[in-house]
Design an enzyme around this catalytic site. Sequence first.
Site, short mmCIF file in Angstrom:
data_model
loop_
_atom_site.label_atom_id
_atom_site.label_comp_id
_atom_site.label_asym_id
_atom_site.label_seq_id
_atom_site.Cartn_x
_atom_site.Cartn_y
_atom_site.Cartn_z
CB ALA A 2 7.72 -1.29 1.08
CB CYS A 3 9.70 -6.25 -1.11
SG CYS A 3 10.98 -4.98 -1.51
CB THR A 4 4.97 -8.42 -1.59
OG1 THR A 4 4.45 -7.07 -1.32
CG2 THR A 4 3.86 -9.59 -1.21
CD GLU A 92 8.88 -9.25 1.52
OE1 GLU A 92 8.05 -8.38 1.98
OE2 GLU A 92 9.09 -9.23 0.27
NE ARG A 256 2.03 -5.44 1.78
CZ ARG A 256 3.30 -5.16 2.16
NH1 ARG A 256 4.17 -5.60 1.08
NH2 ARG A 256 3.79 -4.73 3.09
#
Length: 483
Positions: A2-4, A92, A256
């Site tokens: 999980a990333c942004t 991502e 997000r």
Amino acid sequence: MACTTILAGKKATYNGSTMIARNDDGFFDVKKLVIVDSKKQPRKYKSKIAHLTIDLPDNPLRYTSTPSVDLSSGIWAANGINELNVAMTATETVTTNPLVMGADPYVKYQKAKGNKKEVPGGIGEEDLVVLVLPYIKSAREGVLRLGSLLETYGTYESNGIAFSDKDEIWWLETIGGHHWIARRVKDEEVVIMPNQFGLDCFDMEDALNEGKENLCSKDLKEFIEKNHLLMDGERFNPRVAFGSHSDADHVYNTPRGWYMGRYFNPTKYKWDGENADFNPQSDNIPWSFIPEKKVTVEDIKYVLSSYYQGTPYNPHGKDPKKGIYRPIGISRTGVMAVLEIRNNVPKEISAIEWICFGCNAYNAMIPLYADVDRLPAYVSNTTLTVDTNSFYWTSRLIAAMGDQNFKTCVMDIERYQGAMANKGHQLINEYDAKILETKDYSLKYEANNKLCEMAKEEADNALNKILMDASKNMTVGYSRADN
């Protein structure tokens, strides 16, 4: 994982640089920033997860990398900039749907069993920086090399990958096991990416012909038609065709996107209340925007540190809705990097890697000149043992204590972050000027040492204050003193 991700084109930034940035949100992964010498880049690569062996070219470039300190599950290099000032962040984790997976399944590793031999899997996040970044001379070349690898070996997961050079940023997303799609980010735009398939428009005609702004696997059009993936009327929307449409997205991903869009375009759209253009659960939040003001490194850091401050969803607040959405600046982040390629200085000092470790809500960034062959121990010599001579571990300690004592520590955190940003810019400006005046590019090493010395002083100072605050807030305290 999980990333942004945030991407900012050169006409969208305050100084004309390209910027690509990502939170690498593993599970408290211990990370470091290192230089990979071209002589130490492997010529035969074998992945830990997929047991896949790949022969690599003989002409690698030197590059920065933020690998895991524990290599038992692979390198997980996360991001880097090579010596030709080409940057990459990988990856991502994105989403997909059963129609895509049924048509082009992932290439999963299969253990040997009975008379059946081991079957290697495809490539994945563990591998991508090592397989691509040392061999590319432009962002576009990054897309083409990775696309070729995906078509040849397949993948065992869905990922989005960014590439940048001084002029262009490209974004690639995988589709099933072997397909992919990529778009050039417009110079004047900012891209916002939670863990969800992102691209919301695409020019297939350009991709299959001139390929100026769009690229894809050669048979993508046939793949879409054969598997009935054109689901948005006559308009081709990659997010609709290849992405997910789940309830989980509405607590984990779309909020997000909503917060990031709200920050970069606060007045163009209505983000709150009744009749909002977009709300935290909107599936149609655009992949890219023209921001209402020029974007700075601090803007990107602030957004990637967000825990929905200024909204009812802030976990530190009192609203009944607090904590219902997954924060951007989540506790388990291992590393965040803003990879900046500047256009207003010579190529020898163009690449700046802004690096920070641990939870972004409480950490701070160091800017470092990336075109070097060694880095200070403060960022590069991280071990698995907690050590305040490591920027990684000091950042983790500050975050863990700061979060549990937020009300009393928040001012110390803000002052620490402000001091690091101010002094980081000051030192980069100072050494840019010295280098431009003397043409002595070896001053980059002195600059990086000074930057790490500054960061250690500021981080130690913040840790001392936050430790005292945390000590005062201990449960076993008592108001009666012994003296």
